[in-house]
Design an enzyme around this catalytic site. Structure first.
Site, PDB file in Angstrom:
ATOM      1  N   ASN A 158     -42.659   4.751  29.610  1.00  0.00           N
ATOM      2  CA  ASN A 158     -42.576   3.375  30.082  1.00  0.00           C
ATOM      3  C   ASN A 158     -41.174   3.144  30.640  1.00  0.00           C
ATOM      4  O   ASN A 158     -40.238   2.849  29.913  1.00  0.00           O
ATOM      5  CB  ASN A 158     -42.867   2.420  28.928  1.00  0.00           C
ATOM      6  CG  ASN A 158     -43.026   0.993  29.401  1.00  0.00           C
ATOM      7  OD1 ASN A 158     -42.398   0.587  30.377  1.00  0.00           O
ATOM      8  ND2 ASN A 158     -43.840   0.230  28.694  1.00  0.00           N
ATOM      9  N   ASP A 159     -41.073   3.289  31.958  1.00  0.00           N
ATOM     10  CA  ASP A 159     -39.775   3.181  32.637  1.00  0.00           C
ATOM     11  C   ASP A 159     -39.098   1.842  32.394  1.00  0.00           C
ATOM     12  O   ASP A 159     -37.914   1.674  32.696  1.00  0.00           O
ATOM     13  CB  ASP A 159     -39.999   3.283  34.154  1.00  0.00           C
ATOM     14  CG  ASP A 159     -39.847   4.696  34.664  1.00  0.00           C
ATOM     15  OD1 ASP A 159     -39.126   5.480  34.036  1.00  0.00           O
ATOM     16  OD2 ASP A 159     -40.455   4.995  35.711  1.00  0.00           O
ATOM     17  N   CYS A 160     -39.841   0.892  31.933  1.00  0.00           N
ATOM     18  CA  CYS A 160     -39.315  -0.464  31.815  1.00  0.00           C
ATOM     19  C   CYS A 160     -38.920  -0.835  30.390  1.00  0.00           C
ATOM     20  O   CYS A 160     -38.549  -1.971  30.127  1.00  0.00           O
ATOM     21  CB  CYS A 160     -40.336  -1.443  32.375  1.00  0.00           C
ATOM     22  SG  CYS A 160     -40.646  -1.105  34.110  1.00  0.00           S
TER      23      CYS A 160
END
Ligand code: GLC
Ligand code: GLC
Length: 819
Positions: free
Chosen positions: A487-489
């Site tokens: 989850n890049d965020c």
């Protein structure tokens, strides 16, 4: 409920019968070096290898209307001056009998107006760096027709980023040559480039234009070019400003007559020392390119190119073919999902309607996951990709988050520190070896950070991938998250309060505490895969030590990653839990439920079932499974980009489709075939075709995201085509629901079907043999395969013993009544 077309399963085409689709519905041209995107009304652009650095034609992203720039054709009736586009755009207006057929690597668009029918095939021949537009114009009138046909492209001055920003220079550098009716675009050729574009036509020309302002006329757009309206080309030569290419062909058609006109748009390179003819001049040496142009202007060559392309795709898709009770499953597995996997493999996340081609390079974790979806079709290219990706790894085992496809080197601007990245390489190599049996790939010597002299065997890279995690454990014995995990965020070590700053790469906190339960699951899965690879090489002690490491990690996940009814997500910078009943928002996340169960955590103690029930209760919606709940209602500086999105979009509780197949696989692991298929059909684009007006993206490919239940647009898809959803959906459906799964010792047939299926049949090519598989299931049960009949002989279990190359093997799999 609205559809805009239908599937032609026989022809492997999606047929769009209404041009005003909710969004441009695109397809891809090209398979190796030359690529293009093409919308259902002929919008799109082309490039050679790199959508940023070698862009042939212009496209205007985020424009109004949306789809501007394309492969345009205009027809003009000389009798009354009426003008239209046979692909509807850019002129618009009335067009009868419109249809667009998107096929595998080609698109056909046509329509009819005032008794004139025109249809254009757009295709990139295999092995060539050019595209063909073959237009057929037919006069259905009872009287002769006098028509003008105009083509039009707008050239991009190569670097698409510079082209869209650096006007003070670019308005002065555009250059072309026109010779024998062929338009050559040669901006910057005089100095440091040795490549140029060309645009040719098979017919004799009545005129041409290469100056955009001459072709369009002042204050006009592509919908109303002056040259077309007046029926006269200006034979203009571009000097600076915006070079374009337009041919003008006059067609006199008897009643019932059809004429074919072929346009060829291509990319060519000359040797650096042989750019000019005569030498010393500034004129392009055309001796290499002329034969290519002449060849593809011939319609028999066009037909042959189409045949070769079909044959190529038939060969690729023959690897796996299924017939099940669900047409949605069949057409995605047999055609569209496989096709999408190939496109994501080729283009990663570079060029789509949502990826502008000037953004990121190839992602380390994206490419390694994309590989899971195409390794069975093109194992040689998978092998090459593995070695390329591994070469961007650091000696620490860490990885560049992205690398550039042209140079194959790591992207310094983004750097490293996404702590899940290296682990995906282990999964990719394991999938490759299971498919091919080519365990020798582990001996391939691969450098670190592309540094000559640093080469070491690939299996050393894999060991360092796992070590990288073990060297970075946090206070609970769980992996440190670094900049983000899958989850890049989820940016737990960057507290950003400045607009425009990168959430991922801004360094303003020392990471040393924030941990990811998801990486814990991923590590457990990867350590099992590496152990199995070590076993294949007779290194049983090493295998055992990886299994121990996996068991320890699983224990840490059970101890600190279990929340009572689901797996927790992470611990933040302050050591506070994320994804727990203790939280007000973001109480339950989908990723760890999927990944931990995939890794086997919770399968023996009932936690897997409990976690999956929680997913069903809290995260599942009719449009797919959302990423977390409750959505973040405000910005949490300590969580990062995830809470920057409005509720229901993207990582903030959107249906991030990539994660759904993990849950689907997890459901098969606990034996719940009903739920697995049900979840699949919620995001399966074909199954959503009936709600195209709500879904809005193409009904033939997966989208990255569907708006979640917190969004006012719940059910609306975005970011179609280039997404990890493609590979994981194919894996989930073919390997886990249908259960046809490569393993080190052979092919498994281990389906987990919904209760109302009575079975299915499949053809699978595997390590050179063809398997014809029939699965029979007693209705109303969800049991597992207990034994196989392989060419009539009984084999206990679900593993087909390997057959010799070239063999055709008949396999009957019988599912036990008992669950
Ligand atoms: C995007 C990225 C992918 C990431 C996902 C979730 O799809 O390409 O690498 O895992 O978003 O943030
Ligand atoms: C943004 C997007 C995410 C994507 C990332 C790639 O964070 O929300 O989906 O993976 O950019 O850098």
């Amino acid at each position: 409920m609205t559809r805009f077309g239908h599937f032609d399963d026989q022809a492997r085409e999606y047929v769009i019968s209404q041009p005003d689709t909710p969004l441009p519905w695109i397809n891809y041209l090209g398979s190796e070096d030359y690529f293009g995107i093409i919308s259902n009304t002929a919008g799109g652009y082309s490039f050679y290898r790199d959508a940023r650095l070698r862009r042939l034609t212009r496209y205007r992203y985020n424009n109004a209307p949306l789809d501007v720039g394309g492969r345009y054709l205009y027809l003009r009736d000389r009798a009354n001056g009426e003008v239209w586009s046979p692909s509807w755009q850019p002129v618009g207006g009335e067009l009868a009998d419109y249809r667009c057929r998107h096929g595998l690597g080609y698109t056909v668009i046509g329509g009819r107006r005032a008794g004139i029918e025109a249809e254009t095939l757009y295709v990139v021949p295999l092995g060539e760096t050019l595209e063909i537009w073959r237009t057929r114009v037919t006069n259905h009138r009872s009287t002769p027709a006098e028509l003008s046909l105009f083509s039009a492209v707008e050239f991009c001055l190569w670097d698409a980023w510079d082209d869209a920003t650096n006007f003070q220079r670019n308005y002065s550098i555009g250059e072309v040559e026109v010779e024998d009716g062929v338009i050559y675009h040669k901006t910057e050729y005089r100095e440091r480039r040795n490549h140029f574009a060309y645009f040719a036509c098979s017919a004799e020309l009545a005129g041409f234009d290469t100056r955009r302002d001459a072709f369009l006329g002042p204050h006009r757009g592509w919908d109303r070019p002056l040259a077309v309206e007046s029926g006269r080309s200006g034979d203009s030569i571009a000097h600076g400003w915006a070079p374009c290419g337009s041919h003008h062909v006059e067609l006199a058609l008897r009643p019932g007559e059809t004429r074919e006109v072929v346009f060829v748009l291509g990319y060519a390179e000359n040797p650096v020392e042989a750019k000019f003819d005569p030498p010393g001049s500034q004129t392009i040496d055309k001796r290499l390119v002329r034969p290519v142009i002449d060849r593809y202007r011939r319609t028999d060559e066009v037909d042959a190119a189409v045949r070769r392309l079909r044959h190529y795709w038939d060969g690729l898709l023959d690897t796996l073919h299924v017939t099940t009770p669900s047409e949605h499953v069949d057409r995605m597995v047999n055609t569209w999902n496989a096709y999408q996997c190939m496109v994501t493999f080729n283009l990663s996340r570079s060029a789509s309607l949502f990826e502008s081609g000037i953004g990121r390079g190839m992602g380390f974790r994206d490419s390694t996951q994309d590989l899971l979806g195409f390794v069975h079709m093109v194992p040689e290219r998978a092998r090459a990709r593995i070695l390329d990706v591994a070469a961007t790894q650091f000696p620490t085992g860490g990885a560049y988050h992205q690398y550039q496809p042209l140079t194959k080197t790591g992207n310094d601007a983004i750097g490293s520190g996404f702590n899940d990245d290296p682990l995906w390489l282990v999964l990719a190599v394991a999938a490759y070896v299971k498919e091919t049996g080519d365990v020798d790939i582990l001996d391939e010597r691969v450098p670190y950070d592309n540094e000559p002299g640093s080469e070491s065997p690939l299996d050393d890279h894999l060991r360092r991938s796992l070590r990288y995690t073990l060297d970075r454990l946090g206070p609970h014995g769980l992996p440190l998250i670094g900049r983000a995990d899958w989850n890049d965020c989820l940016n737990l070590n960057c507290f950003s309060e400045t607009p425009g700053e990168s959430f991922q790469t801004t360094e303003n906190r020392e990471g040393g505490v924030a941990e990811s339960v998801f990486i814990g699951g991923l590590f457990t899965l990867a350590s099992g895969e590496l152990a199995a690879l070590a076993d294949r090489r007779g290194r049983h002690d090493e295998a055992e030590s990886w299994r121990d490491a996996g068991r320890e990690m699983a224990a840490a996940v059970r101890a600190h990653g279990w929340d009572g009814a689901w797996f927790r997500r992470a611990y933040d910078y302050a050591g506070e839990v994320i994804g727990s009943a203790e939280n007000e928002e973001g109480r339950i996340f989908v990723e760890p439920q999927g990944m931990c169960v995939l890794a086997g955590i919770g399968l023996d103690d009932g936690r897997a079932e409990v976690a999956l029930s929680s997913v069903a209760a809290h995260l599942a919606t009719p449009h797919g499974i959302v990423l977390q709940q409750p959505a973040y209602g405000r910005y949490h500086v300590e969580l990062g980009e995830i809470s920057s999105y409005p509720p229901g979009y993207k990582e903030n509780a959107g249906i991030f489709c990539h994660t759904n197949p993990w849950i689907i696989i997890a459901e098969t692991l606990v034996g719940n075939g009903d739920r697995a298929l049900d979840y699949h059909l919620r995001i399966n684009p074909s199954a959503r075709e009936e709600i195209s007006d709500q879904h809005r993206c193409e009904p033939y490919v997966y989208a990255q995201m569907i708006a979640g239940k917190d969004a006012p647009t719940h059910g609306e898809a975005k970011n179609s085509w280039l997404t990890g959803t493609a590979a994981w959906s194919l894996v989930a459906v073919s390997q886990w629901i249908l259960g046809i799964r490569p393993d080190h010792d052979g092919l498994r047939v281990d389906p987990c079907l919904p209760a109302d299926w009575e079975g299915f049949t499949a053809g699978r090519r595997f390590r050179g043999a063809d398997y014809r598989i029939t699965v029979r299931a007693p209705r109303g049960t969800q049991g597992r395969v207990s034994h196989l009949l392989v060419d009539g002989r009984r084999v206990e279990g679900n593993l087909i013993p390997p057959a010799p190359q070239g063999a055709t093997v008949t396999v009957d799999a019988v599912i036990d009544g008992s669950p």
